[in-house]
Design a protein around this motif. Structure first.
Motif, PDB file in Angstrom:
ATOM      1  N   PRO A  20      15.193  11.377 -70.655  1.00  0.00           N
ATOM      2  CA  PRO A  20      14.478  10.823 -71.810  1.00  0.00           C
ATOM      3  C   PRO A  20      13.590   9.659 -71.370  1.00  0.00           C
ATOM      4  O   PRO A  20      13.791   9.093 -70.293  1.00  0.00           O
ATOM      5  CB  PRO A  20      15.606  10.335 -72.713  1.00  0.00           C
ATOM      6  N   LYS A  21      12.638   9.331 -72.227  1.00  0.00           N
ATOM      7  CA  LYS A  21      11.813   8.154 -71.934  1.00  0.00           C
ATOM      8  C   LYS A  21      12.672   6.924 -72.206  1.00  0.00           C
ATOM      9  O   LYS A  21      13.221   6.761 -73.292  1.00  0.00           O
ATOM     10  CB  LYS A  21      10.591   8.164 -72.847  1.00  0.00           C
ATOM     11  N   LEU A  22      12.793   6.075 -71.183  1.00  0.00           N
ATOM     12  CA  LEU A  22      13.711   4.947 -71.304  1.00  0.00           C
ATOM     13  C   LEU A  22      13.024   3.746 -71.943  1.00  0.00           C
ATOM     14  O   LEU A  22      11.823   3.532 -71.769  1.00  0.00           O
ATOM     15  CB  LEU A  22      14.253   4.565 -69.927  1.00  0.00           C
ATOM     16  N   THR A  42      28.014  -0.363 -77.328  1.00  0.00           N
ATOM     17  CA  THR A  42      28.195   1.072 -77.549  1.00  0.00           C
ATOM     18  C   THR A  42      26.904   1.650 -78.126  1.00  0.00           C
ATOM     19  O   THR A  42      26.323   1.094 -79.043  1.00  0.00           O
ATOM     20  CB  THR A  42      29.344   1.330 -78.538  1.00  0.00           C
ATOM     21  N   GLY A  43      26.460   2.758 -77.554  1.00  0.00           N
ATOM     22  CA  GLY A  43      25.244   3.400 -78.057  1.00  0.00           C
ATOM     23  C   GLY A  43      23.957   2.830 -77.489  1.00  0.00           C
ATOM     24  O   GLY A  43      22.869   3.143 -77.963  1.00  0.00           O
ATOM     25  N   SER A  44      24.060   2.009 -76.438  1.00  0.00           N
ATOM     26  CA  SER A  44      22.841   1.398 -75.894  1.00  0.00           C
ATOM     27  C   SER A  44      22.182   2.293 -74.841  1.00  0.00           C
ATOM     28  O   SER A  44      21.120   1.953 -74.327  1.00  0.00           O
ATOM     29  CB  SER A  44      23.160   0.030 -75.295  1.00  0.00           C
ATOM     30  N   GLY A  45      22.818   3.403 -74.513  1.00  0.00           N
ATOM     31  CA  GLY A  45      22.192   4.312 -73.543  1.00  0.00           C
ATOM     32  C   GLY A  45      22.705   4.145 -72.128  1.00  0.00           C
ATOM     33  O   GLY A  45      22.026   4.523 -71.174  1.00  0.00           O
ATOM     34  N   LYS A  46      23.907   3.630 -71.964  1.00  0.00           N
ATOM     35  CA  LYS A  46      24.468   3.439 -70.620  1.00  0.00           C
ATOM     36  C   LYS A  46      24.572   4.777 -69.890  1.00  0.00           C
ATOM     37  O   LYS A  46      24.272   4.869 -68.699  1.00  0.00           O
ATOM     38  CB  LYS A  46      25.865   2.790 -70.712  1.00  0.00           C
ATOM     39  N   THR A  47      24.985   5.811 -70.624  1.00  0.00           N
ATOM     40  CA  THR A  47      25.126   7.116 -69.989  1.00  0.00           C
ATOM     41  C   THR A  47      23.774   7.611 -69.484  1.00  0.00           C
ATOM     42  O   THR A  47      23.657   8.070 -68.349  1.00  0.00           O
ATOM     43  CB  THR A  47      25.739   8.115 -70.988  1.00  0.00           C
ATOM     44  N   GLU A  48      22.750   7.494 -70.339  1.00  0.00           N
ATOM     45  CA  GLU A  48      21.407   7.917 -69.903  1.00  0.00           C
ATOM     46  C   GLU A  48      20.987   7.138 -68.662  1.00  0.00           C
ATOM     47  O   GLU A  48      20.358   7.694 -67.758  1.00  0.00           O
ATOM     48  CB  GLU A  48      20.368   7.680 -71.018  1.00  0.00           C
ATOM     49  N   VAL A  49      21.336   5.867 -68.615  1.00  0.00           N
ATOM     50  CA  VAL A  49      20.905   5.038 -67.480  1.00  0.00           C
ATOM     51  C   VAL A  49      21.627   5.448 -66.199  1.00  0.00           C
ATOM     52  O   VAL A  49      21.012   5.621 -65.147  1.00  0.00           O
ATOM     53  CB  VAL A  49      21.114   3.538 -67.792  1.00  0.00           C
ATOM     54  N   SER A  98      14.438  -2.142 -71.286  1.00  0.00           N
ATOM     55  CA  SER A  98      15.666  -2.665 -70.670  1.00  0.00           C
ATOM     56  C   SER A  98      16.447  -1.548 -69.987  1.00  0.00           C
ATOM     57  O   SER A  98      17.040  -1.755 -68.923  1.00  0.00           O
ATOM     58  CB  SER A  98      16.531  -3.400 -71.695  1.00  0.00           C
ATOM     59  N   GLN A  99      16.417  -0.352 -70.564  1.00  0.00           N
ATOM     60  CA  GLN A  99      17.069   0.779 -69.895  1.00  0.00           C
ATOM     61  C   GLN A  99      16.376   1.073 -68.567  1.00  0.00           C
ATOM     62  O   GLN A  99      17.036   1.303 -67.553  1.00  0.00           O
ATOM     63  CB  GLN A  99      16.997   2.032 -70.779  1.00  0.00           C
ATOM     64  N   ALA A 100      15.027   1.039 -68.592  1.00  0.00           N
ATOM     65  CA  ALA A 100      14.268   1.352 -67.377  1.00  0.00           C
ATOM     66  C   ALA A 100      14.571   0.337 -66.279  1.00  0.00           C
ATOM     67  O   ALA A 100      14.703   0.697 -65.104  1.00  0.00           O
ATOM     68  CB  ALA A 100      12.771   1.372 -67.686  1.00  0.00           C
ATOM     69  N   ARG A 141      21.324  -1.312 -79.268  1.00  0.00           N
ATOM     70  CA  ARG A 141      21.553   0.113 -79.468  1.00  0.00           C
ATOM     71  C   ARG A 141      20.234   0.849 -79.367  1.00  0.00           C
ATOM     72  O   ARG A 141      19.186   0.316 -79.738  1.00  0.00           O
ATOM     73  CB  ARG A 141      22.173   0.356 -80.843  1.00  0.00           C
ATOM     74  N   HIS A 142      20.314   2.094 -78.876  1.00  0.00           N
ATOM     75  CA  HIS A 142      19.094   2.872 -78.729  1.00  0.00           C
ATOM     76  C   HIS A 142      18.545   3.276 -80.093  1.00  0.00           C
ATOM     77  O   HIS A 142      19.299   3.520 -81.032  1.00  0.00           O
ATOM     78  CB  HIS A 142      19.363   4.125 -77.903  1.00  0.00           C
ATOM     79  N   GLY A 143      17.216   3.381 -80.164  1.00  0.00           N
ATOM     80  CA  GLY A 143      16.549   3.945 -81.336  1.00  0.00           C
ATOM     81  C   GLY A 143      16.677   3.098 -82.578  1.00  0.00           C
ATOM     82  O   GLY A 143      16.643   3.612 -83.690  1.00  0.00           O
ATOM     83  N   ASP A 167      28.330  18.430 -72.276  1.00  0.00           N
ATOM     84  CA  ASP A 167      27.094  19.000 -72.842  1.00  0.00           C
ATOM     85  C   ASP A 167      25.889  18.156 -72.461  1.00  0.00           C
ATOM     86  O   ASP A 167      24.823  18.664 -72.123  1.00  0.00           O
ATOM     87  CB  ASP A 167      27.179  19.045 -74.373  1.00  0.00           C
ATOM     88  N   ARG A 168      26.075  16.840 -72.547  1.00  0.00           N
ATOM     89  CA  ARG A 168      24.948  15.961 -72.233  1.00  0.00           C
ATOM     90  C   ARG A 168      24.550  16.084 -70.779  1.00  0.00           C
ATOM     91  O   ARG A 168      23.365  16.094 -70.442  1.00  0.00           O
ATOM     92  CB  ARG A 168      25.319  14.513 -72.539  1.00  0.00           C
ATOM     93  N   PHE A 169      25.551  16.163 -69.906  1.00  0.00           N
ATOM     94  CA  PHE A 169      25.242  16.302 -68.487  1.00  0.00           C
ATOM     95  C   PHE A 169      24.460  17.586 -68.256  1.00  0.00           C
ATOM     96  O   PHE A 169      23.445  17.603 -67.567  1.00  0.00           O
ATOM     97  CB  PHE A 169      26.527  16.300 -67.649  1.00  0.00           C
TER      98      PHE A 169
HETATM   99  P1  ADP Z   1      26.341   4.475 -74.429  1.00  0.00           P
HETATM  100  O1  ADP Z   1      26.731   5.278 -73.226  1.00  0.00           O
HETATM  101  O2  ADP Z   1      25.852   3.112 -74.096  1.00  0.00           O
HETATM  102  O3  ADP Z   1      27.338   4.474 -75.554  1.00  0.00           O
HETATM  103  P2  ADP Z   1      24.552   6.662 -74.863  1.00  0.00           P
HETATM  104  O4  ADP Z   1      23.951   6.868 -73.518  1.00  0.00           O
HETATM  105  O5  ADP Z   1      25.645   7.556 -75.305  1.00  0.00           O
HETATM  106  O6  ADP Z   1      25.039   5.161 -75.012  1.00  0.00           O
HETATM  107  O7  ADP Z   1      23.373   6.673 -75.939  1.00  0.00           O
HETATM  108  C1  ADP Z   1      23.616   6.741 -77.336  1.00  0.00           C
HETATM  109  C2  ADP Z   1      22.729   7.821 -77.932  1.00  0.00           C
HETATM  110  O8  ADP Z   1      21.366   7.448 -77.814  1.00  0.00           O
HETATM  111  C3  ADP Z   1      22.870   9.150 -77.241  1.00  0.00           C
HETATM  112  O9  ADP Z   1      22.772  10.186 -78.176  1.00  0.00           O
HETATM  113  C4  ADP Z   1      21.687   9.162 -76.281  1.00  0.00           C
HETATM  114  O10 ADP Z   1      21.278  10.459 -75.939  1.00  0.00           O
HETATM  115  C5  ADP Z   1      20.637   8.422 -77.072  1.00  0.00           C
HETATM  116  N1  ADP Z   1      19.701   7.732 -76.195  1.00  0.00           N
HETATM  117  C6  ADP Z   1      19.960   6.634 -75.443  1.00  0.00           C
HETATM  118  N2  ADP Z   1      18.855   6.242 -74.773  1.00  0.00           N
HETATM  119  C7  ADP Z   1      17.876   7.119 -75.096  1.00  0.00           C
HETATM  120  C8  ADP Z   1      16.477   7.244 -74.742  1.00  0.00           C
HETATM  121  N3  ADP Z   1      15.902   6.396 -73.905  1.00  0.00           N
HETATM  122  N4  ADP Z   1      15.796   8.260 -75.298  1.00  0.00           N
HETATM  123  C9  ADP Z   1      16.397   9.133 -76.135  1.00  0.00           C
HETATM  124  N5  ADP Z   1      17.669   9.069 -76.517  1.00  0.00           N
HETATM  125  C10 ADP Z   1      18.422   8.073 -76.007  1.00  0.00           C
END
Ligand code: ADP
Ligand code: ZN
Length: 760
Positions: free
Chosen positions: A215-217, A257-264, A220-222, A411-413, A294-296
């Protein structure tokens, strides 16, 4: 087998070899290497031990830096006492690399366990040492003509058609496509029409594709992702062996929680894959959810290999072998995955790094998070510790500059953090026999009426934690443990949560013989569900607890039902606290926020904060804002105040100050020694004897012996020593000297717990 290790790592040892066996014995034993190809350290070999044939690993001679775990001399002793036996055979499996052997020694020395006990964790799948069987396929014999008397049946025709001009195909495929039995194929083989071909087994795991776009970060995620990518790049210079790299680093990825740690951290994984390295992701068992997988898969186009307790024997064998052969790019697993024989690990991620389940509480008592840092350091690779509520140990290391600290503040979004408020149960507790306060009931009614979802959290399985006789006060207890039996009304039994002992509720009290005088005391999730059902009969509810979910499939099904809004009200224990992302979930109610604060646990406050913050983090993760209501009798407790204000760092600072003042971890060292025996007098005698020779001095204090809080467990009486030492003190050395001099009878078990997490 990675041949590049053959030169340096795999130097031949002649005539006499040490072999470490996967048994909790004192050390490696001497054997005669025997004829045949010279053996090298790390080779898996079959050797006799007594009357048995066992598989072990050729261990390093002590002068090669071995012996740090005390296994050196034991082998020598073995050599004097017994006539040396000969190695029976070499196993065809990639040898355990020097790095893996060093890791085994390190863990053994740190946890004060025999290296063989650690090797047993590495060799958890003995079957996997046998090479996978080749697959038999069938091909058409070119130029074959049906001999006289051969009957070309329709089935035979179909089989020949399937194999007309393609590659050889395995039996099951032919049978499926031709719609003919295997005897038809065999018949054609006998007639010379088909010939068998041996194919190598197919690669068990598809390769994740790092080229796919993430995803486009956000900025701060980037920034955090760039930091992690740089760490991976530094460690994996081309053509450098793991172990010769200079890339050890620890990063704390810290975000709500929900800040996108997994995406990072997925970005870091992508980088490691690009560099041709293997990746290990450790997750608490219960967070290894279908959602994560699923996300992976949607990020990388292929699922990762998994490693956890629910894995079947076949998957376990395939995975272990594939890891050893370097054929798996990414493994996601629970703590034991750390002991898989990765040949070329380039990155470790520990998600939910604060989670207490990373500490193994039986067998080898190790903390997988801490040992993962050691593994990364030995392999000179980066490790990422991930959490919204990092442990005090990790935060202290980050503050001290030893760990890089990466922040994701929001939190993301644009989703906002849920609003947390307290319900003071002293002022507005519910009527007796009811567990929901008026405020929480009202909030539930509003949420359900708005078509949103709610979650009620109570960290207690079953119906009621205590059953007592109204007439005489007799409590139903486990005969083998100092614990009450917990009623599970759903299955009509009472169970001990420590040993699994279970009974049906007796009709009469065993003490006063009164009939039907049982009273269920206190709530578990089942009882809470009963109350909620009566209040909101129209709401579709489900219980989520480890005993109501029978395996990962059941858990995945329930999660999908919640996602699909087939459930309105979810009631559960900590298994639902983690990982899940339910966009419509807007209300979280915590029934007993004080539950974890009781007892003498060093980390009671820290853990309660972490758990409740995680639970709270399930609320309002998408567009609709979330609310969290905490029912508490201690609204002024620092944990409750921190949860309301979101002042995590202030809370951790205060917690750190208190631990510093009492020289408790992470500012001092702690170990526990637990003695147990079936005979109470015996365990007390050994405890007294140990106590007389206990180490002491300015840097070390031994407290106890005292009966453990669980003074009886599985029929064994338990006594505890708690050992406190200064930060830099060699607590293992002191413990070894103390305990090695003891000669307890076999009936008394002595267990050492370095850095204890459980104080039971
Ligand atoms: P955390 O691991 O910090 O709890 P997640 O990585 O699960 O956060 O992110 C929470 C939600 O926001 C997920 O559904 C994730 O896919 C979405 N999300 C996070 N960062 C982005 C991004 N840069 N673009 C699109 N979706 C994102
Ligand atoms: Zn029990």
């Amino acid at each position: 087998m990675p041949s590049r290790h053959a030169g340096s790592d795999h130097a031949a040892i002649t005539d006499r070899v040490k072999v470490l066996l996967p048994l909790p014995l004192t050390g490696a034993f001497d054997y005669i290497a025997g004829a045949g190809r010279p053996l090298g350290a790390g080779d898996f070999v079959r050797v006799p031990l007594g009357r048995r044939q066992l598989v072990g690993v050729v261990w390093d001679p002590p002068e090669d830096g071995g012996g740090s775990a005390g296994e050196g001399d034991a082998g020598a002793k073995g050599a004097e006492t017994y006539a040396l036996k000969t190695v029976t055979g070499l196993i065809e499996a990639p040898p355990l690399l020097d790095l893996q052997r060093r890791f085994i020694r390190w863990v053994a020395a740190y946890t004060l366990t025999p290296p063989g006990a650690v090797l047993r964790m590495v060799m958890s799948v003995p079957d996997a040492l046998e090479p996978p069987k080749p697959v038999t396929a069938f091909a058409r014999e070119p130029g074959w003509d049906a001999p006289g008397g051969f009957r070309m049946t329709p089935a035979r025709k179909r089989v020949l058609a399937v194999l007309a001009d393609g590659p050889p195909r395995p039996m099951d495929e032919i049978v499926r496509e031709a719609g003919a039995g295997s005897s038809v194929v065999r018949g054609l083989q006998r007639a010379g029409a088909l010939r068998p071909v041996h194919l190598p087994p197919p690669p068990p795991f598809a390769a994740p594709d790092w080229r796919r776009a993430g995803p486009k970060l956000s900025p701060s995620q980037a920034e955090a992702a760039a930091g992690l990518r740089a760490a991976v790049e530094k460690a994996s210079g081309d053509g450098v062996d793991e172990g010769a790299k200079d890339g050890f680093s620890v990063s704390l990825l810290d975000g709500v929680t929900g800040s996108g740690k997994t995406e990072v951290y997925f970005e870091a994984i992508a980088k490691a894959l690009e560099m041709g390295q293997n990746v290990l992701v450790l997750l608490p068992e219960i967070a290894l959810s279908a959602q994560w997988l699923d996300r992976f898969e949607s990020r990388f186009g292929a699922p990762p290999a998994q490693w956890h307790s629910e894995l079947g024997a076949k998957a376990r064998r395939t995975t272990w072998r594939a890891v050893a052969e370097g054929k798996v790019e990414v493994v996601v697993g629970a703590r034991s995955a750390l002991f898989l024989p990765f040949p070329d690990l380039g990155l470790i991620v520990v998600d939910e790094e604060h989670d207490p389940s990373f500490k193994q509480e039986d067998g080898v008592l190790y903390n997988a998070r801490d040992m993962a840092v050691v593994r990364a350091s030995l392999g000179a690779i980066p490790i990422v510790l991930v959490s919204a509520t990092p442990s005090l140990e990790t935060v202290t290391n980050a503050k001290g500059g030893r760990y890089a600290h990466l922040h994701l503040p929001d939190r993301h979004g644009g989703a906002i953090m849920p609003e947390v408020s307290l319900i003071d149960m002293r002022a507005e507790g519910p009527a007796s026999g009811s567990w929901l306060s008026p405020t929480l009931k009202e909030a539930l009614a509003g949420t359900l009426a708005a078509g949103e979802q709610a979650m009620l959290f109570l960290n207690r399985r079953g119906y009621a934690p205590l059953t007592l006789c109204r007439t005489c006060g007799h409590r139903l207890e486990c005969p083998d443990c100092s614990a009450w039996l917990v009623e599970h009304r759903g299955i009509g039994r009472l169970a001990c949560h420590h040993c699994g002992h279970s009974v049906v509720l007796p009709r009469c009290c065993p003490s006063c013989e009164d009939e039907g005088a049982w009273a269920a005391c206190g709530p578990g999730v089942e009882r809470l569900a009963e109350e909620a059902q009566a209040l909101f009969p129209g709401a579709r509810q489900a219980i989520m607890a480890s005993d109501t979910l029978t395996g990962p499939e059941a858990a995945a099904r329930l999660v999908r039902k919640v996602e699909g809004h087939e459930i309105d009200l979810l009631i559960g224990t900590q298994v639902m606290a983690k990982g899940h992302h339910f966009p419509l979930l807007t209300l979280v109610g915590v029934i007993d926020a004080d539950l974890g604060l009781a007892g003498g646990d060093l980390r009671a406050s820290e853990r309660t904060y972490q758990l409740l913050a995680q639970v709270a983090g399930r609320a309002g993760r998408a567009e609709r804002p979330g609310r969290v209501l905490l029912q508490t009798y201690e609204p002024d407790h620092p944990v409750m105040r921190a949860l309301v204000s979101g002042g995590r760092d202030d809370f951790l600072d205060a917690e750190a100050e208190a631990r510093r003042a009492s020289a408790m971890p992470p500012f001092g060292r702690l170990a526990a020694v637990i003695l147990s025996a079936r005979d109470e007098a015996e365990v007390d005698r050994v405890a007294r004897e140990l106590s007389r020779r206990a180490p002491g001095g300015p840097e070390i204090t031994v407290l106890g012996p005292a009966p453990a809080p669980l003074a009886l467990l599985r029929g064994r009486h338990r006594r505890r020593f708690l050992i406190k030492a200064a930060k830099g003190f060699n607590i293992q050395g002191a413990l070894r000297a103390w305990l090695d001099a003891a000669t307890p009878p076999k009936s008394v078990r002595i267990q050492v717990d370095i850095d204890p997490y459980s104080f039971m």
